[in-house]
Design a protein around this motif. Structure first.
Motif, PDB file in Angstrom:
ATOM      1  N   PHE A 129      -5.198 -25.347 -14.044  1.00  0.00           N
ATOM      2  CA  PHE A 129      -6.495 -24.761 -14.429  1.00  0.00           C
ATOM      3  C   PHE A 129      -6.388 -23.235 -14.312  1.00  0.00           C
ATOM      4  O   PHE A 129      -5.831 -22.727 -13.344  1.00  0.00           O
ATOM      5  CB  PHE A 129      -7.572 -25.311 -13.477  1.00  0.00           C
ATOM      6  N   ALA A 202     -17.188 -21.193 -15.555  1.00  0.00           N
ATOM      7  CA  ALA A 202     -16.398 -22.381 -15.914  1.00  0.00           C
ATOM      8  C   ALA A 202     -17.250 -23.567 -16.336  1.00  0.00           C
ATOM      9  O   ALA A 202     -16.720 -24.587 -16.765  1.00  0.00           O
ATOM     10  CB  ALA A 202     -15.423 -22.797 -14.799  1.00  0.00           C
ATOM     11  N   GLU A 203     -18.568 -23.447 -16.233  1.00  0.00           N
ATOM     12  CA  GLU A 203     -19.465 -24.522 -16.686  1.00  0.00           C
ATOM     13  C   GLU A 203     -20.839 -23.902 -16.954  1.00  0.00           C
ATOM     14  O   GLU A 203     -21.163 -22.850 -16.401  1.00  0.00           O
ATOM     15  CB  GLU A 203     -19.564 -25.615 -15.612  1.00  0.00           C
ATOM     16  N   PRO A 204     -21.641 -24.552 -17.779  1.00  0.00           N
ATOM     17  CA  PRO A 204     -22.965 -23.995 -18.079  1.00  0.00           C
ATOM     18  C   PRO A 204     -23.873 -24.037 -16.846  1.00  0.00           C
ATOM     19  O   PRO A 204     -23.787 -24.980 -16.058  1.00  0.00           O
ATOM     20  CB  PRO A 204     -23.517 -24.928 -19.166  1.00  0.00           C
ATOM     21  N   ASP A 223     -22.513 -14.127 -13.953  1.00  0.00           N
ATOM     22  CA  ASP A 223     -21.755 -15.066 -14.773  1.00  0.00           C
ATOM     23  C   ASP A 223     -20.387 -14.498 -15.132  1.00  0.00           C
ATOM     24  O   ASP A 223     -20.245 -13.295 -15.349  1.00  0.00           O
ATOM     25  CB  ASP A 223     -22.566 -15.293 -16.070  1.00  0.00           C
ATOM     26  N   ILE A 224     -19.401 -15.363 -15.173  1.00  0.00           N
ATOM     27  CA  ILE A 224     -18.102 -14.987 -15.744  1.00  0.00           C
ATOM     28  C   ILE A 224     -17.729 -16.079 -16.733  1.00  0.00           C
ATOM     29  O   ILE A 224     -17.893 -17.263 -16.445  1.00  0.00           O
ATOM     30  CB  ILE A 224     -17.020 -14.782 -14.663  1.00  0.00           C
ATOM     31  N   GLY A 226     -15.022 -17.625 -19.821  1.00  0.00           N
ATOM     32  CA  GLY A 226     -13.698 -17.597 -20.420  1.00  0.00           C
ATOM     33  C   GLY A 226     -13.239 -18.995 -20.737  1.00  0.00           C
ATOM     34  O   GLY A 226     -13.882 -19.971 -20.351  1.00  0.00           O
ATOM     35  N   LEU A 227     -12.147 -19.091 -21.459  1.00  0.00           N
ATOM     36  CA  LEU A 227     -11.566 -20.401 -21.734  1.00  0.00           C
ATOM     37  C   LEU A 227     -10.073 -20.245 -21.876  1.00  0.00           C
ATOM     38  O   LEU A 227      -9.586 -19.188 -22.286  1.00  0.00           O
ATOM     39  CB  LEU A 227     -12.189 -21.055 -22.973  1.00  0.00           C
ATOM     40  N   SER A 228      -9.359 -21.292 -21.484  1.00  0.00           N
ATOM     41  CA  SER A 228      -7.891 -21.237 -21.444  1.00  0.00           C
ATOM     42  C   SER A 228      -7.304 -20.759 -22.759  1.00  0.00           C
ATOM     43  O   SER A 228      -6.419 -19.911 -22.777  1.00  0.00           O
ATOM     44  CB  SER A 228      -7.305 -22.616 -21.150  1.00  0.00           C
ATOM     45  N   ASP A 294     -18.852 -23.647 -27.818  1.00  0.00           N
ATOM     46  CA  ASP A 294     -19.894 -23.123 -26.934  1.00  0.00           C
ATOM     47  C   ASP A 294     -20.998 -22.475 -27.767  1.00  0.00           C
ATOM     48  O   ASP A 294     -20.711 -21.716 -28.694  1.00  0.00           O
ATOM     49  CB  ASP A 294     -19.307 -22.067 -25.979  1.00  0.00           C
ATOM     50  N   ARG A 316     -22.439 -26.821 -24.613  1.00  0.00           N
ATOM     51  CA  ARG A 316     -21.328 -27.066 -25.523  1.00  0.00           C
ATOM     52  C   ARG A 316     -21.838 -28.010 -26.604  1.00  0.00           C
ATOM     53  O   ARG A 316     -22.632 -28.906 -26.314  1.00  0.00           O
ATOM     54  CB  ARG A 316     -20.169 -27.741 -24.789  1.00  0.00           C
ATOM     55  N   LYS A 410     -15.653 -28.146 -12.027  1.00  0.00           N
ATOM     56  CA  LYS A 410     -16.617 -28.396 -13.097  1.00  0.00           C
ATOM     57  C   LYS A 410     -17.314 -29.721 -12.819  1.00  0.00           C
ATOM     58  O   LYS A 410     -16.670 -30.720 -12.546  1.00  0.00           O
ATOM     59  CB  LYS A 410     -15.887 -28.513 -14.438  1.00  0.00           C
TER      60      LYS A 410
HETATM   61  O1  DLL Z   1     -13.196 -22.766 -17.405  1.00  0.00           O
HETATM   62  C1  DLL Z   1     -12.075 -20.641 -17.534  1.00  0.00           C
HETATM   63  C2  DLL Z   1     -12.937 -20.111 -16.449  1.00  0.00           C
HETATM   64  C3  DLL Z   1     -12.564 -20.277 -15.140  1.00  0.00           C
HETATM   65  C4  DLL Z   1     -14.077 -19.386 -16.752  1.00  0.00           C
HETATM   66  C5  DLL Z   1     -13.345 -19.740 -14.141  1.00  0.00           C
HETATM   67  C6  DLL Z   1     -14.864 -18.861 -15.766  1.00  0.00           C
HETATM   68  C7  DLL Z   1     -14.499 -19.032 -14.461  1.00  0.00           C
HETATM   69  P1  DLL Z   1     -11.429 -23.990 -19.469  1.00  0.00           P
HETATM   70  O2  DLL Z   1     -11.122 -24.946 -18.378  1.00  0.00           O
HETATM   71  O3  DLL Z   1     -10.496 -23.908 -20.610  1.00  0.00           O
HETATM   72  O4  DLL Z   1     -11.483 -22.537 -18.894  1.00  0.00           O
HETATM   73  O5  DLL Z   1     -12.879 -24.329 -19.963  1.00  0.00           O
HETATM   74  C8  DLL Z   1     -13.503 -23.501 -20.906  1.00  0.00           C
HETATM   75  O6  DLL Z   1     -15.672 -23.929 -19.956  1.00  0.00           O
HETATM   76  O7  DLL Z   1     -15.348 -23.365 -23.437  1.00  0.00           O
HETATM   77  C9  DLL Z   1     -17.090 -23.380 -21.736  1.00  0.00           C
HETATM   78  O8  DLL Z   1     -17.520 -24.584 -22.314  1.00  0.00           O
HETATM   79  C10 DLL Z   1     -17.006 -23.558 -20.248  1.00  0.00           C
HETATM   80  N1  DLL Z   1     -17.326 -22.283 -19.570  1.00  0.00           N
HETATM   81  C11 DLL Z   1     -16.491 -21.381 -19.046  1.00  0.00           C
HETATM   82  N2  DLL Z   1     -17.186 -20.355 -18.489  1.00  0.00           N
HETATM   83  C12 DLL Z   1     -18.495 -20.632 -18.689  1.00  0.00           C
HETATM   84  C13 DLL Z   1     -19.707 -19.982 -18.367  1.00  0.00           C
HETATM   85  C14 DLL Z   1     -12.327 -22.084 -17.902  1.00  0.00           C
HETATM   86  N3  DLL Z   1     -19.733 -18.839 -17.696  1.00  0.00           N
HETATM   87  C15 DLL Z   1     -14.904 -23.971 -21.159  1.00  0.00           C
HETATM   88  N4  DLL Z   1     -20.863 -20.572 -18.755  1.00  0.00           N
HETATM   89  C16 DLL Z   1     -15.653 -23.074 -22.101  1.00  0.00           C
HETATM   90  C17 DLL Z   1     -20.862 -21.743 -19.428  1.00  0.00           C
HETATM   91  C18 DLL Z   1     -18.578 -21.855 -19.390  1.00  0.00           C
HETATM   92  N5  DLL Z   1     -19.756 -22.392 -19.756  1.00  0.00           N
END
Ligand code: DLL
Length: 422
Positions: A129, A202-204, A223-224, A226-228, A294, A316, A410
């Motif tokens: 992750f 990482a989640e809504p 809020d922060i 991002g996505l992989s 998103d 999402r 998450k």
């Molecule tokens: O969740 C990256 C991350 C890690 C962001 C830590 C913030 C903090 P993935 O596992 O690839 O990466 O999931 C990405 O999580 O498309 C959104 O649907 C959701 N997501 C990430 N940040 C937010 C947020 C990480 N601040 C997917 N608010 C994304 C709502 C979020 N949804």
């Protein structure tokens, strides 16, 4: 940098990215060719909309490394998405990608209130992750001190908060709720800790969830996002002083909002649709017009005037529940449920199909200090609120405190039990 200068930089970087992808990743060459576009067609930023979008499925089909645009010897690290269904998606970084990632992440932590010299408990999961290691590098790059705690082991999290006295914590919003709840059960005063800032993503999560967390822990939560596939945490970050959506680091990522049913339609700033991102500096794995699924909208710059913001993610697209013809998102339920004083913020949604009709049950814990009868009255009001504001008839089932599974990362909100013979 002025907006004009930024756009000139974006164009140069975009032209490089599109060519780099076309020349080094067969998937992009095939997609562009099939679409009748070529890197030479990109003369201005608006030309990007002529290029095809990329989906998670495209990345899966090129599992594990076929989307990489540099020789493997130049890839310093890989991460992978959890992939609840099918293969995970794998992403790669060169040394420079890792440095850029740390930089954009550091900007997010700074906007969220973290300063050099502060101690930050990093409770995002370490491993494949991107959350743990992504936030880790960002905190170090900023010049703060990272406590690499990772997710889970809630007792230990609380112990470290008490002993090390960090000023900030980084984790998912639902995990911070888990920690908050555990502190209360231990008889500790969660408002009395050293924590002043939380960097959550990482989640809504809704504004109601933000209020619950800020009030419960007496801190400021930002809020922060991002996505992989785009890089990991740090694509956009929110200012703790403004708390009005996350500034997108537009020198590294180019955002578009597309109509979620008709992706060819790029929407104007301010309109809600699906976020689509193109990387501008990524070497190992350039990503062209990635469909995030998103839902958000682009807003004018504020905390950083030359860079646009994104409104906090509402949902999402694949979390949308269609209940007897009405579309609804878990966040809409959360907005209505959290303000009910008798009920806790711990809830999940269950879809069933008794008698061939879809039914949605909101399972939500009562607050421990509230008697069952009062909680039932709160639940009845919630049923009415949902009917009035969303238009759907749902059931609300009051659960006993601490019976709904807590998240360490998450949180899974929706349990679809339709088609299980019920
Ligand atoms: O969740 C990256 C991350 C890690 C962001 C830590 C913030 C903090 P993935 O596992 O690839 O990466 O999931 C990405 O999580 O498309 C959104 O649907 C959701 N997501 C990430 N940040 C937010 C947020 C990480 N601040 C997917 N608010 C994304 C709502 C979020 N949804």
């Amino acid at each position: 940098m002025s907006r004009d200068e930024l756009e000139a930089l974006q164009l140069r970087r975009l032209q490089w990215t599109v060519r780099h992808a076309y020349e080094n990743v067969p998937m992009y060459r095939e997609k562009f060719d099939a679409h009748g576009v070529h890197p030479d067609d990109l003369r201005e930023l608006g030309d990007l909309s002529r290029f095809p979008t990329t989906t998670k499925e495209d990345l899966r089909q090129n599992y594990p490394f076929k989307t990489f645009a540099v020789p493997m010897e130049q890839v310093r690290r890989v991460h992978a998405s959890s992939g609840t269904t099918g293969r995970p998606t794998v992403v790669g970084y060169t040394e420079r990608d890792l440095a850029n990632w740390a930089t954009v992440g550091a900007r997010c932590f700074r906007l969220a209130g973290v300063r050099p010299g502060m101690l930050v408990q990093n409770s995002y999961g370490y491993g494949l992750f991107t959350g743990g290691l992504g936030a880790h590098a960002a905190i170090e790059r900023l010049g703060a001190t990272v406590i690499p705690m990772s997710g889970g082991q809630t007792e230990r999290q609380i112990q470290l908060i008490q002993d090390f006295e960090p000023q900030a914590i980084a984790c998912t919003p639902t995990y911070l709720l888990t920690i908050l709840d555990a502190m209360r059960r231990k008889g500790l005063d969660p408002r009395a800790t050293s924590l002043k800032y939380a960097v959550l993503g990482a989640e809504p999560w809704t504004e109601q969830m933000r209020a619950e967390i800020e009030e419960g822990l007496d801190l400021t939560a930002s809020d922060i996002y991002g996505l992989s596939e785009v890089i990991g945490p740090g694509v956009a970050g929110e200012s703790f002083e403004h708390q009005n959506g996350s500034t997108i680091w537009e020198d590294h990522f180019l955002p578009e909002i597309c109509d979620r049913d008709d992706l060819a339609a790029v929407l104007a700033d301010g309109e809600e649709g699906e976020l689509v991102f193109t990387s501008l500096t990524k070497e190992a794995m350039p990503i062209i017009r990635y469909r995030t699924k998103d839902l958000s909208r682009l807003l004018p710059g504020d905390a950083r005037p030359n860079m646009r913001r994104m409104q906090k993610i509402r949902a999402r697209t694949d979390d949308m529940i269609i209940l007897r013809g009405v579309n609804l998102f878990p966040s809409q339920i959360e907005e209505l449920a959290l303000p009910v004083p008798e009920l806790s913020p711990h809830y999940q949604l269950e879809l069933t199909r008794p008698n061939r009709m879809d039914e949605l049950t909101v399972v939500i814990e009562r607050r421990p200090e509230v008697a069952r009868g009062e909680a039932e009255a709160g639940a009845e009001r919630l049923v009415k609120d949902i009917k009035v504001h969303i238009g759907s008839s749902v059931r609300v089932q009051v659960a006993e405190p601490n019976t709904i599974e807590r998240s360490a990362g998450k949180m899974k909100r929706v349990y679809d039990r339709r088609g299980l013979g019920e």
